[in-house]
Design a protein around this motif. Sequence first.
Motif, PDB file in Angstrom:
ATOM      1  N   ARG A 145      74.914  29.223  -6.088  1.00 11.11           N
ATOM      2  CA  ARG A 145      73.789  28.843  -7.268  1.00 11.11           C
ATOM      3  C   ARG A 145      72.813  29.991  -7.758  1.00 11.11           C
ATOM      4  O   ARG A 145      72.557  30.326  -8.442  1.00 11.11           O
ATOM      5  CB  ARG A 145      72.847  27.635  -6.666  1.00 11.11           C
ATOM      6  N   ILE A 146      72.433  31.046  -6.547  1.00 13.93           N
ATOM      7  CA  ILE A 146      71.825  32.771  -6.982  1.00 13.93           C
ATOM      8  C   ILE A 146      72.491  33.158  -6.641  1.00 13.93           C
ATOM      9  O   ILE A 146      73.363  33.188  -4.698  1.00 13.93           O
ATOM     10  CB  ILE A 146      70.258  32.367  -6.393  1.00 13.93           C
ATOM     11  N   PRO A 147      73.218  33.795  -7.164  1.00 17.17           N
ATOM     12  CA  PRO A 147      74.344  35.098  -6.591  1.00 17.17           C
ATOM     13  C   PRO A 147      73.220  35.895  -5.774  1.00 17.17           C
ATOM     14  O   PRO A 147      71.712  36.307  -5.780  1.00 17.17           O
ATOM     15  CB  PRO A 147      74.392  35.932  -7.546  1.00 17.17           C
ATOM     16  N   LEU A 148      74.274  36.896  -4.341  1.00 21.02           N
ATOM     17  CA  LEU A 148      72.710  36.968  -3.453  1.00 21.02           C
ATOM     18  C   LEU A 148      72.749  38.205  -3.692  1.00 21.02           C
ATOM     19  O   LEU A 148      71.663  38.913  -3.464  1.00 21.02           O
ATOM     20  CB  LEU A 148      74.345  38.055  -2.914  1.00 21.02           C
ATOM     21  N   GLU A 149      72.830  39.169  -4.578  1.00 14.52           N
ATOM     22  CA  GLU A 149      72.314  40.581  -4.873  1.00 14.52           C
ATOM     23  C   GLU A 149      70.770  39.463  -5.533  1.00 14.52           C
ATOM     24  O   GLU A 149      69.453  40.727  -5.477  1.00 14.52           O
ATOM     25  CB  GLU A 149      72.458  41.223  -6.160  1.00 14.52           C
ATOM     26  N   ASP A 150      70.944  38.910  -6.776  1.00 13.56           N
ATOM     27  CA  ASP A 150      69.937  37.983  -7.083  1.00 13.56           C
ATOM     28  C   ASP A 150      68.357  36.781  -6.119  1.00 13.56           C
ATOM     29  O   ASP A 150      67.299  37.241  -6.187  1.00 13.56           O
ATOM     30  CB  ASP A 150      70.143  36.598  -8.349  1.00 13.56           C
ATOM     31  N   TYR A 151      69.300  36.719  -5.234  1.00 15.57           N
ATOM     32  CA  TYR A 151      68.743  36.286  -4.214  1.00 15.57           C
ATOM     33  C   TYR A 151      67.462  37.490  -3.390  1.00 15.57           C
ATOM     34  O   TYR A 151      66.579  37.355  -2.565  1.00 15.57           O
ATOM     35  CB  TYR A 151      69.641  35.851  -3.231  1.00 15.57           C
ATOM     36  N   ARG A 152      67.962  38.687  -2.934  1.00 13.51           N
ATOM     37  CA  ARG A 152      67.590  39.510  -2.280  1.00 13.51           C
ATOM     38  C   ARG A 152      66.614  40.580  -3.534  1.00 13.51           C
ATOM     39  O   ARG A 152      65.429  40.687  -2.789  1.00 13.51           O
ATOM     40  CB  ARG A 152      68.938  41.125  -2.136  1.00 13.51           C
ATOM     41  N   SER A 153      66.927  40.595  -4.893  1.00 11.62           N
ATOM     42  CA  SER A 153      66.421  40.806  -5.428  1.00 11.62           C
ATOM     43  C   SER A 153      64.455  40.056  -5.983  1.00 11.62           C
ATOM     44  O   SER A 153      63.537  40.665  -5.873  1.00 11.62           O
ATOM     45  CB  SER A 153      66.460  41.136  -7.285  1.00 11.62           C
ATOM     46  N   ASN A 154      64.687  38.882  -5.484  1.00 14.36           N
ATOM     47  CA  ASN A 154      63.635  37.816  -5.683  1.00 14.36           C
ATOM     48  C   ASN A 154      62.967  38.087  -4.207  1.00 14.36           C
ATOM     49  O   ASN A 154      61.496  37.669  -4.744  1.00 14.36           O
ATOM     50  CB  ASN A 154      64.702  36.728  -5.886  1.00 14.36           C
ATOM     51  N   ARG A 182      80.618  18.861   4.467  1.00 11.62           N
ATOM     52  CA  ARG A 182      80.158  21.048   4.256  1.00 11.62           C
ATOM     53  C   ARG A 182      81.051  21.917   4.843  1.00 11.62           C
ATOM     54  O   ARG A 182      80.752  22.106   6.338  1.00 11.62           O
ATOM     55  CB  ARG A 182      78.431  21.099   4.843  1.00 11.62           C
ATOM     56  N   PRO A 183      82.105  22.383   4.570  1.00  9.64           N
ATOM     57  CA  PRO A 183      82.980  22.962   4.767  1.00  9.64           C
ATOM     58  C   PRO A 183      82.620  24.103   5.795  1.00  9.64           C
ATOM     59  O   PRO A 183      81.185  24.749   5.421  1.00  9.64           O
ATOM     60  CB  PRO A 183      84.480  23.285   3.783  1.00  9.64           C
ATOM     61  N   SER A 184      83.238  24.972   6.525  1.00  9.02           N
ATOM     62  CA  SER A 184      82.424  26.397   7.688  1.00  9.02           C
ATOM     63  C   SER A 184      82.548  27.229   6.043  1.00  9.02           C
ATOM     64  O   SER A 184      81.281  28.099   6.286  1.00  9.02           O
ATOM     65  CB  SER A 184      84.255  26.524   8.195  1.00  9.02           C
ATOM     66  N   PHE A 185      83.506  26.764   5.307  1.00  5.81           N
ATOM     67  CA  PHE A 185      83.243  28.520   4.356  1.00  5.81           C
ATOM     68  C   PHE A 185      82.135  28.361   3.622  1.00  5.81           C
ATOM     69  O   PHE A 185      81.080  29.583   3.042  1.00  5.81           O
ATOM     70  CB  PHE A 185      84.075  28.711   3.444  1.00  5.81           C
ATOM     71  N   GLN A 186      80.917  26.875   3.838  1.00  3.07           N
ATOM     72  CA  GLN A 186      79.457  27.332   3.072  1.00  3.07           C
ATOM     73  C   GLN A 186      78.476  27.326   3.670  1.00  3.07           C
ATOM     74  O   GLN A 186      77.345  28.655   3.735  1.00  3.07           O
ATOM     75  CB  GLN A 186      78.791  25.904   2.899  1.00  3.07           C
ATOM     76  N   ASN A 187      79.398  27.842   5.076  1.00  2.00           N
ATOM     77  CA  ASN A 187      78.469  28.349   6.208  1.00  2.00           C
ATOM     78  C   ASN A 187      78.725  29.880   6.186  1.00  2.00           C
ATOM     79  O   ASN A 187      77.467  31.019   7.112  1.00  2.00           O
ATOM     80  CB  ASN A 187      78.419  27.908   7.510  1.00  2.00           C
ATOM     81  N   ILE A 188      79.621  30.250   6.077  1.00  2.00           N
ATOM     82  CA  ILE A 188      79.759  31.937   6.009  1.00  2.00           C
ATOM     83  C   ILE A 188      79.212  32.304   4.529  1.00  2.00           C
ATOM     84  O   ILE A 188      78.696  33.534   4.766  1.00  2.00           O
ATOM     85  CB  ILE A 188      81.665  31.968   5.594  1.00  2.00           C
ATOM     86  N   ARG A 189      79.022  31.540   3.835  1.00  2.00           N
ATOM     87  CA  ARG A 189      78.315  32.419   2.396  1.00  2.00           C
ATOM     88  C   ARG A 189      76.633  32.710   2.784  1.00  2.00           C
ATOM     89  O   ARG A 189      75.568  33.030   2.818  1.00  2.00           O
ATOM     90  CB  ARG A 189      78.282  31.378   1.591  1.00  2.00           C
ATOM     91  N   LEU A 190      76.234  30.767   3.636  1.00  2.32           N
ATOM     92  CA  LEU A 190      75.284  31.149   3.558  1.00  2.32           C
ATOM     93  C   LEU A 190      74.448  32.502   5.323  1.00  2.32           C
ATOM     94  O   LEU A 190      73.785  33.043   4.590  1.00  2.32           O
ATOM     95  CB  LEU A 190      74.680  29.877   4.556  1.00  2.32           C
ATOM     96  N   SER A 191      75.390  32.436   5.457  1.00  3.43           N
ATOM     97  CA  SER A 191      74.963  33.874   6.653  1.00  3.43           C
ATOM     98  C   SER A 191      75.253  34.926   6.276  1.00  3.43           C
ATOM     99  O   SER A 191      74.406  35.759   6.087  1.00  3.43           O
ATOM    100  CB  SER A 191      76.656  33.716   8.248  1.00  3.43           C
ATOM    101  N   LYS A 192      75.397  34.833   4.949  1.00 10.68           N
ATOM    102  CA  LYS A 192      75.858  36.583   3.833  1.00 10.68           C
ATOM    103  C   LYS A 192      74.013  36.711   3.538  1.00 10.68           C
ATOM    104  O   LYS A 192      73.096  37.938   3.581  1.00 10.68           O
ATOM    105  CB  LYS A 192      76.991  36.479   3.073  1.00 10.68           C
ATOM    106  N   TYR A 193      73.374  35.622   3.171  1.00 11.67           N
ATOM    107  CA  TYR A 193      72.387  35.476   2.977  1.00 11.67           C
ATOM    108  C   TYR A 193      70.931  35.659   3.924  1.00 11.67           C
ATOM    109  O   TYR A 193      70.197  36.857   4.013  1.00 11.67           O
ATOM    110  CB  TYR A 193      71.826  34.076   2.307  1.00 11.67           C
ATOM    111  N   ALA A 194      71.744  35.422   5.570  1.00  8.72           N
ATOM    112  CA  ALA A 194      70.740  35.282   6.698  1.00  8.72           C
ATOM    113  C   ALA A 194      70.914  36.795   6.543  1.00  8.72           C
ATOM    114  O   ALA A 194      70.008  37.955   6.990  1.00  8.72           O
ATOM    115  CB  ALA A 194      70.961  34.027   7.362  1.00  8.72           C
ATOM    116  N   GLU A 195      71.712  37.320   6.486  1.00  6.15           N
ATOM    117  CA  GLU A 195      72.117  38.930   6.653  1.00  6.15           C
ATOM    118  C   GLU A 195      71.360  40.126   5.775  1.00  6.15           C
ATOM    119  O   GLU A 195      70.335  40.914   5.920  1.00  6.15           O
ATOM    120  CB  GLU A 195      73.389  39.134   6.715  1.00  6.15           C
ATOM    121  N   VAL A 196      70.836  39.556   4.266  1.00  7.56           N
ATOM    122  CA  VAL A 196      70.342  40.191   3.246  1.00  7.56           C
ATOM    123  C   VAL A 196      68.593  39.887   4.057  1.00  7.56           C
ATOM    124  O   VAL A 196      67.741  40.827   3.869  1.00  7.56           O
ATOM    125  CB  VAL A 196      69.944  39.498   2.456  1.00  7.56           C
TER     126      VAL A 196
END
Length: 259
Positions: A145-154, A182-196
């Motif tokens: 919904r919100i790209p990773l870089e935009d999330y970081r900027s916010n 909610r398949p595993s790739f949803q959590n994998i994507r979420l983990s990238k946001y956690a790393e930010v």
Amino acid sequence: MKKTGLYILFVLIAVIIIPLRGAKGEVVESSLSGQKKGGFENDTAVLKIVAFGNSITAVRSNVQQVFAQRLPALLKNRGINAVVINSGMGGSHSGRLMDNDRIQVKHGLDRFIPDVLNHKPNLVIIGFGHNDAYIDSNRLDGKSRIPLEDYRSNLIYMITELQKTKSKIILVTPSPIARLQRPSFQNIRLSKYAEVVRSLAVEYQVGLADNNKLFLEYNKNGKRYESLLTDGVHPDDDGHQMIAENLVIEIVKIIENKY
């Protein structure tokens, strides 16, 4: 006689007004928190905290107390007087409605000023990520919904604006999700946001409550973190208690000037 009376009246007015002003004539400000500006050195002070985030933060009907409601009592046990303002919003991502309008609510940046800055908090707990990272197409290569870089900027915007006000900050990583729908790739994507979130905490030298790590490492009586989630996403009372206790550790570090 009239002049004498006027003189006495003038003196009385001066006696009342002058104590309200500083040595240089400026009006002395009384903090809403009852403490000195820029620190928590007054033992009688009330620490004003804003919990800002999504539905993980917001009050829920199927949970007796979310973490924000638990904090005052837990902090009181540590000798810290605190009031916590819950500015959680279900469905909220970190940006604005115009960035992604799938959920029709005021999102993070839409309400940052009224729901956070206007409270003039001493400390802000920022927890976004679940709605930002989510892939509505439910495809491995789908867009969040919100790209990773935009999330970081916010988050950077929120951090820098709060630092201008001398408010302390605790960033919260999004806790993992778990459900067959909610398949595993949803959590994998979420983990990238956690790393930010982790990287920003280091870069801006602010507090970090790593809920993602906290839940993934949970193992009690053979039960994993999935047992703490009411619907695969939202923590139950035990989960919120765990979050609150972990936040208290970070808050104490901040009070001890470790950030």
